[in-house]
Design a protein around this motif. Structure first.
Motif: not given
Length: 512
Positions: A479-505
């Protein structure tokens, strides 16, 4: 396919670091070879011990005791030498518990899973060789080209569905050339295309329902049915997929309204695309339609064949199975996908020579994850024969017994995060960790299916961003997207998913 396994046939899409300039993370096979040597050496230091077993062979909490080992250095050296062989078809002696290729007893090796991985590899390769799946997704993307949010949701939903049932991940690398121009033409940036592809398939793998490379391998190692826990995983898939799609659409809407808020920026020519100029993919032929219908039926039948319907519908895990339940496991599923591969080839009119060559090539392409499973199982054989598995269990029995079932499920998710980084192959990670995690679930009074769900969520969560996965690194490179920029994009979603996963399990542990 398992997102953490080697891309032997797709190496051209990865940006491989030049020799001597950058560190290249070892492959899963290399890591497991090192783990094998480390465990073999540690077995000389860890004292042997054993639990008393119940009628089903599960360890009884509080019965651990030390035992004397009669293994000589030559015996231990022989175990190391034969570890891969025992990992494939080692047989466990019913009286001594020892595993070896020439003993009499029950199969301890992972031959069934090994053949299943090769069979589904053959099936998937034959399906892709028909061009039906690629063209079907291409037609969907083109049809929704004037409706941006619907395009994002539609593509992500298809990728997520394929991820949850068959581990669709590395196959997404072929779709960047199609998705990126469409997203740019709709006023989005390259990050939207990257998130649509990586997160779409990745969230499906994270919430695997019957994915053979995650749920299948882990369930086999935990000695439970592939269908156990499918209700919880199904609910997780619906909720987490919806959250992920909403997250990507929200970012896409913001970028189209204000391009200056793009995290990836725009390359020369990116703003010159026009959705109306996008070439229309060829129509689906009747053969393509027939192949897609057949693929849908195969996976639907697989789900039907492995689900313990009586337990799923009544909520009682010990309910008497209904008469229509098949209760299939890996031997039957391996046969199913081999037959299905032939059927797809016949429907697609491949001819005998092309079909045979494609099946062989498909099995060859999937030999890497199959070997990972064998090596990981070989490690457990070394631990078993040196009688240190129960000692490891006992060392953490006190911690587990003092926690609630909900907290235990969350701990399983958390402790597997670093393991998922070190062993990005979900197949190898499952085979290595589950023989320890499954008995711990018994001690904590938690269903083994919840442990499988927590483990695969941990592995899937890590594979959404870690640089050790070819899907992520290869995707951002294409995609010609910097890995560091991808991390900036995805980290809030990762935090949300982690909370939801812990709740589900946690809820799953209490619920079951």
């Amino acid at each position: 396919m398992d997102p953490g396994d080697d891309l032997s046939t797709r190496a051209d899409v990865e940006e491989r670091p030049p020799d001597g300039k950058k560190f290249a993370f070892p492959s899963a096979l290399t890591i497991l070879a090192a783990v094998t040597l480390a465990v073999w050496a540690l077995a000389f230091l860890v004292p042997p011990g054993a639990y008393d077993r119940d009628g089903e062979g599960a360890p009884v909490q509080g019965t651990y005791h030390r035992v004397d080992s009669d293994q000589s250095f030559v015996d231990r050296l022989n175990d190391l030498f034969l570890a891969p062989v025992n990992g494939l078809y080692g047989v466990q002696d019913a009286e001594t518990g020892e595993v070896g290729p020439d003993l009499v007893g029950e199969l301890y090796g992972s031959a069934g899973v090994f053949l299943f991985v090769l069979a589904i590899g053959a099936f998937i390769t034959v399906v892709f060789a028909t061009g039906a799946l690629d063209r079907g997704i291409g037609r969907l993307a083109h049809r929704l080209r004037d409706r941006g949010a619907l395009l994002i949701a539609g593509v992500m939903l298809v990728f997520s569905l394929l991820g949850t049932v068959e581990g669709f991940a590395e196959e997404t690398l072929g779709f960047y050339g199609l998705i990126i121009p469409l997203m740019l033409a709709l006023g989005y940036d390259r990050m939207v295309a990257t998130g649509t592809i990586i997160l779409g398939a990745g969230i499906g793998v994270l919430c695997s329902t019957v994915n053979p490379f995650a749920t299948g391998v882990a369930s086999s190692a935990a000695d439970i049915s592939l269908g156990d826990g499918i209700v919880l995983r199904g609910i997780m898939w619906v909720v987490l997929t919806a959250v992920t799609i909403t997250y990507v659409i929200r970012y896409a809407t913001r970028v189209r309204a204000n391009p200056d808020r793009s995290l990836s920026g725009f390359l020369p020519g990116d703003r010159e695309h026009n959705a109306a100029d996008a070439p229309e993919p060829p129509e689906l032929t009747r053969l393509h339609q027939a192949v897609l219908i057949l693929v849908t039926l195969v996976f639907a039948f697989m789900i039907f064949s492995v689900v313990p319907w009586a337990g799923a519908l009544t909520g009682d895990a010990d309910a008497t199975p209904y008469g229509f339940e098949l209760g299939w496991s890996f031997p039957q599923l391996a046969a199913l996908f081999l037959v299905a591969a032939v059927l797809v080839g016949v429907v697609a009119r491949f001819g005998e020579q092309r079909l045979s060559a494609t099946i062989i090539q498909g099995a060859a392409d999937f030999i890497s994850p199959a070997l990972v499973i064998v090596l990981a199982r070989g490690v457990t054989v070394i631990m078993n024969n040196s009688q240190i598995t129960d000692t490891v269990l006992h060392s953490i029995e006190g911690v587990v017994s003092g926690t609630s079932s909900a907290l235990f499920a969350v701990i399983v998710f958390l402790v597997n995060l670093p393991l998922a980084f070190l062993i990005p192959s979900t197949s190898g990670h499952a085979t290595l960790a589950m023989p320890i995690l499954a008995p711990l679930a018994d001690f904590a009074g938690v269903s083994r299916a919840v442990v499988v769900t927590a483990w695969q969520a941990s592995s899937g969560w890590m594979n959404l961003w870690v640089p050790t996965t070819a899907v992520t690194i290869g995707g951002v490179a294409l995609a010609k997207v910097g890995y560091d920029k991808y991390l900036r994009f995805v980290w809030p979603l990762l935090a949300i998913l982690a909370v939801l996963i812990c709740g589900f399990v946690a809820l799953g542990a209490v619920w079951t």
